[in-house]
Write a protein that holds these residues in place. Structure first.
Motif, PDB file in Angstrom:
ATOM      1  N   THR A 396       0.860  -1.421  -0.149  1.00  0.00           N
ATOM      2  CA  THR A 396       0.148  -0.100  -0.173  1.00  0.00           C
ATOM      3  C   THR A 396       1.261   1.062   0.213  1.00  0.00           C
ATOM      4  N   LEU A 397      -0.135   2.349  -0.141  1.00  0.00           N
ATOM      5  CA  LEU A 397       0.649   3.596  -0.830  1.00  0.00           C
ATOM      6  C   LEU A 397       1.406   3.794   1.096  1.00  0.00           C
ATOM      7  N   ALA A 398       2.414   4.228   0.589  1.00  0.00           N
ATOM      8  CA  ALA A 398       3.186   5.210   2.234  1.00  0.00           C
ATOM      9  C   ALA A 398       2.582   6.678   2.157  1.00  0.00           C
ATOM     10  N   PRO A 399       2.962   7.061   3.358  1.00  0.00           N
ATOM     11  CA  PRO A 399       2.198   8.613   3.396  1.00  0.00           C
ATOM     12  C   PRO A 399       3.840   8.796   3.631  1.00  0.00           C
ATOM     13  N   GLN A 400       3.717  10.403   3.675  1.00  0.00           N
ATOM     14  CA  GLN A 400       5.128  11.115   3.440  1.00  0.00           C
ATOM     15  C   GLN A 400       4.997  12.475   4.922  1.00  0.00           C
ATOM     16  N   PRO A 401       5.543  11.823   5.775  1.00  0.00           N
ATOM     17  CA  PRO A 401       5.486  12.901   6.421  1.00  0.00           C
ATOM     18  C   PRO A 401       6.323  13.394   6.751  1.00  0.00           C
ATOM     19  N   ARG A 402       6.479  14.660   7.640  1.00  0.00           N
ATOM     20  CA  ARG A 402       7.569  15.867   7.877  1.00  0.00           C
ATOM     21  C   ARG A 402       8.219  14.694   9.239  1.00  0.00           C
ATOM     22  N   LEU A 403       9.744  15.182   8.848  1.00  0.00           N
ATOM     23  CA  LEU A 403      10.646  14.119  10.276  1.00  0.00           C
ATOM     24  C   LEU A 403      10.857  16.025  11.017  1.00  0.00           C
ATOM     25  N   ARG A 404      11.713  15.595  11.960  1.00  0.00           N
ATOM     26  CA  ARG A 404      11.253  16.783  13.192  1.00  0.00           C
ATOM     27  C   ARG A 404      12.252  17.663  13.084  1.00  0.00           C
ATOM     28  N   ASP A 405      13.079  17.614  12.018  1.00  0.00           N
ATOM     29  CA  ASP A 405      14.132  19.524  11.449  1.00  0.00           C
ATOM     30  C   ASP A 405      13.096  20.066  10.188  1.00  0.00           C
ATOM     31  N   GLY A 406      11.699  19.333   9.782  1.00  0.00           N
ATOM     32  CA  GLY A 406      10.657  20.121   8.863  1.00  0.00           C
ATOM     33  C   GLY A 406      11.055  19.658   7.901  1.00  0.00           C
ATOM     34  N   ARG A 407      11.931  18.845   7.769  1.00  0.00           N
ATOM     35  CA  ARG A 407      12.153  17.901   6.328  1.00  0.00           C
ATOM     36  C   ARG A 407      11.288  17.008   5.750  1.00  0.00           C
ATOM     37  N   TRP A 408      10.914  17.179   4.035  1.00  0.00           N
ATOM     38  CA  TRP A 408       9.721  16.041   3.887  1.00  0.00           C
ATOM     39  C   TRP A 408      10.767  15.382   3.929  1.00  0.00           C
ATOM     40  N   LEU A 409       9.683  13.559   4.270  1.00  0.00           N
ATOM     41  CA  LEU A 409      10.829  12.681   3.744  1.00  0.00           C
ATOM     42  C   LEU A 409      11.550  12.449   3.048  1.00  0.00           C
ATOM     43  N   ASP A 410      10.644  12.411   1.849  1.00  0.00           N
ATOM     44  CA  ASP A 410      11.412  11.911   0.309  1.00  0.00           C
ATOM     45  C   ASP A 410      12.541  13.324   0.268  1.00  0.00           C
ATOM     46  N   ASP A 411      12.688  14.396   0.872  1.00  0.00           N
ATOM     47  CA  ASP A 411      14.056  15.136   0.757  1.00  0.00           C
ATOM     48  C   ASP A 411      15.020  14.272   1.356  1.00  0.00           C
ATOM     49  N   ALA A 412      14.733  14.168   2.470  1.00  0.00           N
ATOM     50  CA  ALA A 412      15.967  13.271   2.862  1.00  0.00           C
ATOM     51  C   ALA A 412      16.284  12.361   2.873  1.00  0.00           C
ATOM     52  N   ALA A 413      15.034  11.486   2.672  1.00  0.00           N
ATOM     53  CA  ALA A 413      15.693   9.886   2.251  1.00  0.00           C
ATOM     54  C   ALA A 413      16.246   9.739   0.432  1.00  0.00           C
ATOM     55  N   GLY A 414      15.692  10.721   0.100  1.00  0.00           N
ATOM     56  CA  GLY A 414      16.384  10.427  -1.558  1.00  0.00           C
ATOM     57  C   GLY A 414      15.543   9.245  -2.081  1.00  0.00           C
ATOM     58  N   PRO A 415      15.690   9.047  -3.172  1.00  0.00           N
ATOM     59  CA  PRO A 415      15.891   7.333  -3.850  1.00  0.00           C
ATOM     60  C   PRO A 415      16.131   6.542  -3.449  1.00  0.00           C
ATOM     61  N   ARG A 416      15.567   6.450  -1.891  1.00  0.00           N
ATOM     62  CA  ARG A 416      15.999   5.024  -1.425  1.00  0.00           C
ATOM     63  C   ARG A 416      15.311   4.552  -0.554  1.00  0.00           C
ATOM     64  N   PHE A 417      15.323   3.015  -0.376  1.00  0.00           N
ATOM     65  CA  PHE A 417      14.959   2.078   0.870  1.00  0.00           C
ATOM     66  C   PHE A 417      14.382   3.284   2.355  1.00  0.00           C
ATOM     67  N   VAL A 418      13.673   3.218   2.596  1.00  0.00           N
ATOM     68  CA  VAL A 418      13.596   3.634   4.093  1.00  0.00           C
ATOM     69  C   VAL A 418      13.110   2.792   5.264  1.00  0.00           C
TER      70      VAL A 418
END
Length: 494
Positions: A396-418
């Motif tokens: 199923t599709l995961a959400p994109q939460p913000r991290l504690r530093d305010g960044r979106w998950l995808d911006d922090a993790a990039g095109p990787r497994f998380v």
């Protein structure tokens, strides 16, 4: 003749092909893009993007452009011939779980220009615009592409080729793939207009006029653009239907002749079809080349962008040896049943809209007026991803939460497994689990997005690069088990 070699060659530089190229660059792959047209198509086509699609475009590097050009898509109403509400489909104007609104209006030429500009700026992407692929051969090492363009004949080789060249795909024909028709095609006029100053007020959002005498769709597009779609009935002449005077006559209940400029009027065939197969060895198809969805859900382009997101990480993994070649088998296995559900839902809604038999329309209206409906978007699970112990969230599709530093998950993790986990859990997993994370180049985020983990009652979740859930875990041992399903190649695989 010199032959340039690429990791991936993409045939077609529409939004799906251009998005795929930009996603592959984030995986450090060298990409060739061929398109028969030197310039992007300048007239409106797709008008709707869901939150998942915008999230994929965020990953493709154009979120700054998108944020300023997306319009609110507040609702869709279904009305009977007398204007009574049959079905309502409200949409939130606030960002949804993907980090973007769940329903967005946009102007496709803006999107294509931005994607092409992003691609042109990358030293890893070679754009050959105005070039048509004329022949393709493959062996166990590469695909050879013959093309013609402004400079004459050219030859290229690539490890893989993806045809993103539309419903009449040349690549699909070269593959020898057939089309499975899922519902009878229907002809509709699509008329795009630009309102003049002083034009009358028009409805908000989208209205489906379920009138058996002549079904209409009205769409509030971006800015002063508006679209009407008009069903052709038996005996209608498609040539006459697109003539400006006829278009104005059809729209006279909304507009006087001087209220708007006709930007485009064309008769489209709304098709429901899926190609078989999507892949033959090193060559595959995506977007409309692989599947065609009638527009009643606004999911045609969204489905193509999901193809691009699914393929980008798998191609990169196979190219760098992290994944075996068999990983590409999961592309069609996961997305064919997924898109089939969207097509089926579009056809179900289309059947409500397109009814032209007066008796059946009266019965439809009576049922819907007696039991009013409110539609909600479907969110199909990927095919073939049942997960461990029938994990209900795997695939199923995961959400994109913000991290504690305010960044979106995808911006922090990039095109990787998380790996998202609660604090302290990472220290409890096995060493072989950490080794697999390292081989996968996974982003391990501990103590982040705890509200999301609370919502799914999990201690950890593994999210794939295409934003779908690999699996969830309630203990370190369960996280070890889910980690073993990361599709890394075994030693010696290729």
């Amino acid at each position: 003749m010199m032959t340039d070699h690429f990791d991936v060659a993409i045939i077609g530089c529409g939004p799906v092909g251009a998005a795929l190229a930009n996603l592959l660059v984030r995986q450090s792959r060298r990409v060739l893009v061929l398109d028969a047209f030197a310039l992007p198509y300048s007239l409106p086509r797709a008008t709707h993007l869901d939150g998942e699609a915008v999230r994929i475009l965020q990953a493709a590097g154009i979120s700054d452009m998108l944020a300023s050009r997306l319009g609110v898509y507040p609702r869709m109403r279904f009305e009977d011939a007398g204007g009574a509400l049959l079905i309502d489909w409200p949409r939130s104007i606030l960002p949804g779980p993907q980090g973007w609104r769940d329903s967005n209006r946009f102007h496709q030429p803006d999107l294509e220009v931005a994607l092409r500009a992003r691609a042109a700026a990358s030293p890893l992407i070679t754009l050959r615009l105005g070039y048509s692929a004329t022949a393709m051969t493959q062996d166990d090492r590469a695909v050879t592409i013959e093309a013609t363009g402004p400079d004459g004949a050219s030859r290229f080789t690539a490890n893989f080729v993806v045809g993103c060249d539309g419903a009449r795909s040349t690549v699909r024909q070269m593959l020898g793939a057939g089309l499975e028709v899922l519902a009878p095609p229907e002809q509709w006029l699509v008329a795009d207009l630009i309102l003049h100053d002083g034009a009358p007020a028009l409805p908000e959002g989208t209205v489906q006029y379920c009138d058996p005498a002549r079904p209409f769709t009205y769409i509030e597009a971006v800015g002063r653009r508006r679209r009407w779609e008009v069903k052709l009935l038996p005996g209608d002449d498609p040539v006459i239907f697109v003539e400006p005077d006829h278009v104005r006559s059809l729209l006279r209940r909304w507009l006087a002749p001087g209220d708007a400029e006709i930007e485009r009027a064309v008769v489209y065939t709304f098709s429901s079809a899926i190609a078989t197969p999507w892949r033959k060895d090193r060559v595959m198809v995506a977007g409309d080349a692989a599947h065609q969805t009638p527009p009643f859900l606004g999911q045609g382009l969204c489905a193509g962008l999901r193809d691009a997101a699914n393929l980008a990480w798998k191609l990169a993994w196979v190219l760098d040896g992290r994944g075996a070649a068999s990983l590409l088998d999961s592309y069609e296995a996961e997305l064919r049943p997924h898109v089939a559900q969207y097509i089926a839902e579009a056809n179900r809604i289309g059947a409500i809209i397109q009814e032209t038999n007066p008796d059946r329309a009266r019965a439809r209206d009576a049922m819907l007026l007696a039991q009013p409906q409110i539609l909600t978007p479907i969110r199909p699970r990927l095919g073939g991803t049942g997960g461990l112990d029938d994990d209900r969230l795997a695939g199923t599709l995961a959400p994109q939460p913000r991290l504690r530093d305010g960044r979106w998950l995808d911006d922090a993790a990039g095109p990787r497994f998380v790996i998202l986990s609660r604090a302290g859990l990472i220290d409890q997993v096995k060493e072989e689990t950490r080794a697999r994370w390292k081989r996968a180049d996974a982003a391990v985020l501990e103590g982040e997005a705890t509200a999301y983990l609370d919502s799914i009652e999990a201690e950890a979740v593994i999210i794939r690069p295409d934003h779908y859930i690999l699996g969830t875990a309630r203990s370190a041992a369960a996280l070890d088990a889910v980690t073993r399903t990361i599709p890394l190649a075994a030693d010696g695989d290729g």
